[in-house]
Design a protein around this motif. Structure first.
Motif, PDB file in Angstrom:
ATOM      1  N   THR A   1       4.245  50.053   4.095  1.00  0.00           N
ATOM      2  CA  THR A   1       5.027  51.173   3.568  1.00  0.00           C
ATOM      3  C   THR A   1       4.693  51.385   2.098  1.00  0.00           C
ATOM      4  O   THR A   1       4.280  50.461   1.399  1.00  0.00           O
ATOM      5  CB  THR A   1       6.546  50.939   3.702  1.00  0.00           C
ATOM      6  OG1 THR A   1       6.931  49.849   2.879  1.00  0.00           O
ATOM      7  CG2 THR A   1       6.953  50.691   5.140  1.00  0.00           C
ATOM      8  N   LYS A   2       4.871  52.586   1.652  1.00  0.00           N
ATOM      9  CA  LYS A   2       4.566  52.907   0.262  1.00  0.00           C
ATOM     10  C   LYS A   2       5.677  52.442  -0.682  1.00  0.00           C
ATOM     11  O   LYS A   2       5.468  52.284  -1.863  1.00  0.00           O
ATOM     12  CB  LYS A   2       4.323  54.400   0.127  1.00  0.00           C
ATOM     13  CG  LYS A   2       3.070  54.771   0.917  1.00  0.00           C
ATOM     14  CD  LYS A   2       2.788  56.230   0.954  1.00  0.00           C
ATOM     15  CE  LYS A   2       1.620  56.607   1.798  1.00  0.00           C
ATOM     16  NZ  LYS A   2       1.299  55.789   2.951  1.00  0.00           N
ATOM     17  N   ARG A   3       6.852  52.213  -0.119  1.00  0.00           N
ATOM     18  CA  ARG A   3       7.995  51.768  -0.916  1.00  0.00           C
ATOM     19  C   ARG A   3       8.414  50.372  -0.508  1.00  0.00           C
ATOM     20  O   ARG A   3       8.421  50.051   0.669  1.00  0.00           O
ATOM     21  CB  ARG A   3       9.188  52.704  -0.695  1.00  0.00           C
ATOM     22  CG  ARG A   3       8.963  54.102  -1.213  1.00  0.00           C
ATOM     23  CD  ARG A   3      10.153  54.947  -0.905  1.00  0.00           C
ATOM     24  NE  ARG A   3      11.363  54.348  -1.460  1.00  0.00           N
ATOM     25  CZ  ARG A   3      12.394  55.034  -1.887  1.00  0.00           C
ATOM     26  NH1 ARG A   3      12.396  56.335  -1.804  1.00  0.00           N
ATOM     27  NH2 ARG A   3      13.452  54.426  -2.376  1.00  0.00           N
ATOM     28  N   ARG A   4       8.786  49.580  -1.481  1.00  0.00           N
ATOM     29  CA  ARG A   4       9.319  48.244  -1.194  1.00  0.00           C
ATOM     30  C   ARG A   4      10.837  48.241  -1.168  1.00  0.00           C
ATOM     31  O   ARG A   4      11.446  47.304  -0.679  1.00  0.00           O
ATOM     32  CB  ARG A   4       8.806  47.249  -2.227  1.00  0.00           C
ATOM     33  CG  ARG A   4       7.307  46.980  -2.073  1.00  0.00           C
ATOM     34  CD  ARG A   4       6.760  45.966  -3.051  1.00  0.00           C
ATOM     35  NE  ARG A   4       7.593  44.787  -3.142  1.00  0.00           N
ATOM     36  CZ  ARG A   4       7.936  44.210  -4.294  1.00  0.00           C
ATOM     37  NH1 ARG A   4       7.510  44.689  -5.441  1.00  0.00           N
ATOM     38  NH2 ARG A   4       8.690  43.139  -4.302  1.00  0.00           N
ATOM     39  N   SER A   5      11.455  49.296  -1.689  1.00  0.00           N
ATOM     40  CA  SER A   5      12.915  49.411  -1.673  1.00  0.00           C
ATOM     41  C   SER A   5      13.298  50.500  -0.692  1.00  0.00           C
ATOM     42  O   SER A   5      13.026  51.676  -0.930  1.00  0.00           O
ATOM     43  CB  SER A   5      13.446  49.774  -3.062  1.00  0.00           C
ATOM     44  OG  SER A   5      13.208  48.729  -3.956  1.00  0.00           O
ATOM     45  N   LEU A   6      13.932  50.106   0.392  1.00  0.00           N
ATOM     46  CA  LEU A   6      14.373  51.084   1.385  1.00  0.00           C
ATOM     47  C   LEU A   6      15.865  51.363   1.261  1.00  0.00           C
ATOM     48  O   LEU A   6      16.356  52.377   1.719  1.00  0.00           O
ATOM     49  CB  LEU A   6      14.060  50.599   2.800  1.00  0.00           C
ATOM     50  CG  LEU A   6      12.588  50.286   3.087  1.00  0.00           C
ATOM     51  CD1 LEU A   6      12.416  49.877   4.536  1.00  0.00           C
ATOM     52  CD2 LEU A   6      11.690  51.463   2.751  1.00  0.00           C
ATOM     53  N   THR A   7      16.581  50.433   0.658  1.00  0.00           N
ATOM     54  CA  THR A   7      18.001  50.611   0.383  1.00  0.00           C
ATOM     55  C   THR A   7      18.241  50.163  -1.049  1.00  0.00           C
ATOM     56  O   THR A   7      17.376  49.560  -1.679  1.00  0.00           O
ATOM     57  CB  THR A   7      18.883  49.771   1.340  1.00  0.00           C
ATOM     58  OG1 THR A   7      18.647  48.393   1.075  1.00  0.00           O
ATOM     59  CG2 THR A   7      18.604  50.089   2.796  1.00  0.00           C
ATOM     60  N   VAL A   8      19.430  50.418  -1.534  1.00  0.00           N
ATOM     61  CA  VAL A   8      19.768  50.078  -2.911  1.00  0.00           C
ATOM     62  C   VAL A   8      19.687  48.570  -3.148  1.00  0.00           C
ATOM     63  O   VAL A   8      19.262  48.117  -4.201  1.00  0.00           O
ATOM     64  CB  VAL A   8      21.189  50.593  -3.255  1.00  0.00           C
ATOM     65  CG1 VAL A   8      21.626  50.132  -4.635  1.00  0.00           C
ATOM     66  CG2 VAL A   8      21.240  52.100  -3.159  1.00  0.00           C
ATOM     67  N   LEU A   9      20.044  47.781  -2.171  1.00  0.00           N
ATOM     68  CA  LEU A   9      20.158  46.344  -2.372  1.00  0.00           C
ATOM     69  C   LEU A   9      18.913  45.541  -1.992  1.00  0.00           C
ATOM     70  O   LEU A   9      18.918  44.324  -2.094  1.00  0.00           O
ATOM     71  CB  LEU A   9      21.355  45.808  -1.570  1.00  0.00           C
ATOM     72  CG  LEU A   9      22.709  46.399  -1.948  1.00  0.00           C
ATOM     73  CD1 LEU A   9      23.795  45.865  -1.020  1.00  0.00           C
ATOM     74  CD2 LEU A   9      23.052  46.094  -3.401  1.00  0.00           C
ATOM     75  N   THR A  10      17.860  46.191  -1.528  1.00  0.00           N
ATOM     76  CA  THR A  10      16.698  45.419  -1.073  1.00  0.00           C
ATOM     77  C   THR A  10      15.450  45.697  -1.896  1.00  0.00           C
ATOM     78  O   THR A  10      15.225  46.803  -2.362  1.00  0.00           O
ATOM     79  CB  THR A  10      16.355  45.741   0.398  1.00  0.00           C
ATOM     80  OG1 THR A  10      16.030  47.116   0.509  1.00  0.00           O
ATOM     81  CG2 THR A  10      17.480  45.377   1.325  1.00  0.00           C
ATOM     82  N   GLN A  11      14.669  44.650  -2.046  1.00  0.00           N
ATOM     83  CA  GLN A  11      13.333  44.734  -2.635  1.00  0.00           C
ATOM     84  C   GLN A  11      12.463  43.881  -1.733  1.00  0.00           C
ATOM     85  O   GLN A  11      12.481  42.655  -1.811  1.00  0.00           O
ATOM     86  CB  GLN A  11      13.323  44.201  -4.070  1.00  0.00           C
ATOM     87  CG  GLN A  11      11.998  44.290  -4.766  1.00  0.00           C
ATOM     88  CD  GLN A  11      11.669  45.696  -5.229  1.00  0.00           C
ATOM     89  OE1 GLN A  11      12.515  46.576  -5.258  1.00  0.00           O
ATOM     90  NE2 GLN A  11      10.432  45.922  -5.588  1.00  0.00           N
ATOM     91  N   LEU A  12      11.736  44.529  -0.835  1.00  0.00           N
ATOM     92  CA  LEU A  12      10.974  43.815   0.182  1.00  0.00           C
ATOM     93  C   LEU A  12       9.651  43.313  -0.375  1.00  0.00           C
ATOM     94  O   LEU A  12       9.030  43.964  -1.203  1.00  0.00           O
ATOM     95  CB  LEU A  12      10.724  44.729   1.378  1.00  0.00           C
ATOM     96  CG  LEU A  12      11.977  45.325   2.013  1.00  0.00           C
ATOM     97  CD1 LEU A  12      11.607  46.317   3.100  1.00  0.00           C
ATOM     98  CD2 LEU A  12      12.865  44.229   2.558  1.00  0.00           C
ATOM     99  N   ASP A  13       9.208  42.158   0.136  1.00  0.00           N
ATOM    100  CA  ASP A  13       7.945  41.592  -0.321  1.00  0.00           C
ATOM    101  C   ASP A  13       6.760  42.335   0.297  1.00  0.00           C
ATOM    102  O   ASP A  13       5.928  42.881  -0.420  1.00  0.00           O
ATOM    103  CB  ASP A  13       7.867  40.102   0.016  1.00  0.00           C
ATOM    104  CG  ASP A  13       8.855  39.277  -0.800  1.00  0.00           C
ATOM    105  OD1 ASP A  13       9.273  39.735  -1.877  1.00  0.00           O
ATOM    106  OD2 ASP A  13       9.205  38.180  -0.354  1.00  0.00           O
TER     107      ASP A  13
END
Length: 178
Positions: free
Chosen positions: A34-46
């Motif tokens: 995915t182009k984004r690592r943040s899909l929600t306010v509380l997440t930062q995906l690796d």
């Protein structure tokens, strides 16, 4: 990757930097990152990947140097506390994606209702106790057997899988048929 895995001081960010561009290492069932690592306010995906069916697959990276990756409990080995924490963190991500599925789908076009996750944590060579080190694979296999949306693997598993994939890849193009 192997050098970073051997370094007991290597941080998650170092693994993330390597795997950010080499996400193919997770296998052929993923078609893109995915182009984004943040899909929600509380997440930062690796490493957020998209499977061939369009569904999100989250890869959560932890350190390779986890001395208590597995620990003795009575007559058996069980996963250590860092594994349980990492799985709990990942399950919270999946719950959040389930709860915000409609928003994520409409705004970002990512299907996450059936999202799955892989936690990459530890490496047997960093487990100081030889008996525990020998039980890492079996202990994780037993632990994974009761999980339905999360799989836990070690960096040794990840590297071995990538090496096997590269071995199976033909080095020369196949001859054309006429």
């Amino acid at each position: 990757m192997s050098e970073v895995v051997r370094n007991p001081d290597a941080k998650e960010k170092e693994f993330q930097r390597i795997l950010d561009e080499s996400w193919w290492i997770f296998g052929g069932k993923y078609v893109e990152k995915t182009k984004r690592r943040s899909l929600t306010v509380l997440t930062q995906l690796d490493v957020p990947l998209i499977r061939a069916d369009g569904v999100l697959h989250v890869v959560e990276l932890k350190r390779a140097c986890i001395p208590d990756l597995v620990v003795k409990h009575r007559e058996f080995f069980v996963v250590g506390p860092e594994v349980n924490k990492a799985v709990g963190q990942t399950l919270n991500y999946l719950r959040e994606f389930d709860e915000q599925r409609d928003v994520i789908k409409s705004r970002l076009g990512i299907e996450c209702r059936r999202a799955f996750a892989t936690v990459v944590i530890g490496h047997p060579e960093h487990v100081p106790d030889a008996a525990a080190r020998a039980q890492v694979a079996d202990t994780l296999r037993t632990y994974n057997a009761h999980l339905s949306r999360v799989e836990v693997i070690t960096y040794a598993d990840l590297i071995q899988g990538a090496q096997k994939a590269l071995e199976l890849t033909p080095s020369e193009p196949a001859p054309r048929r006429r």
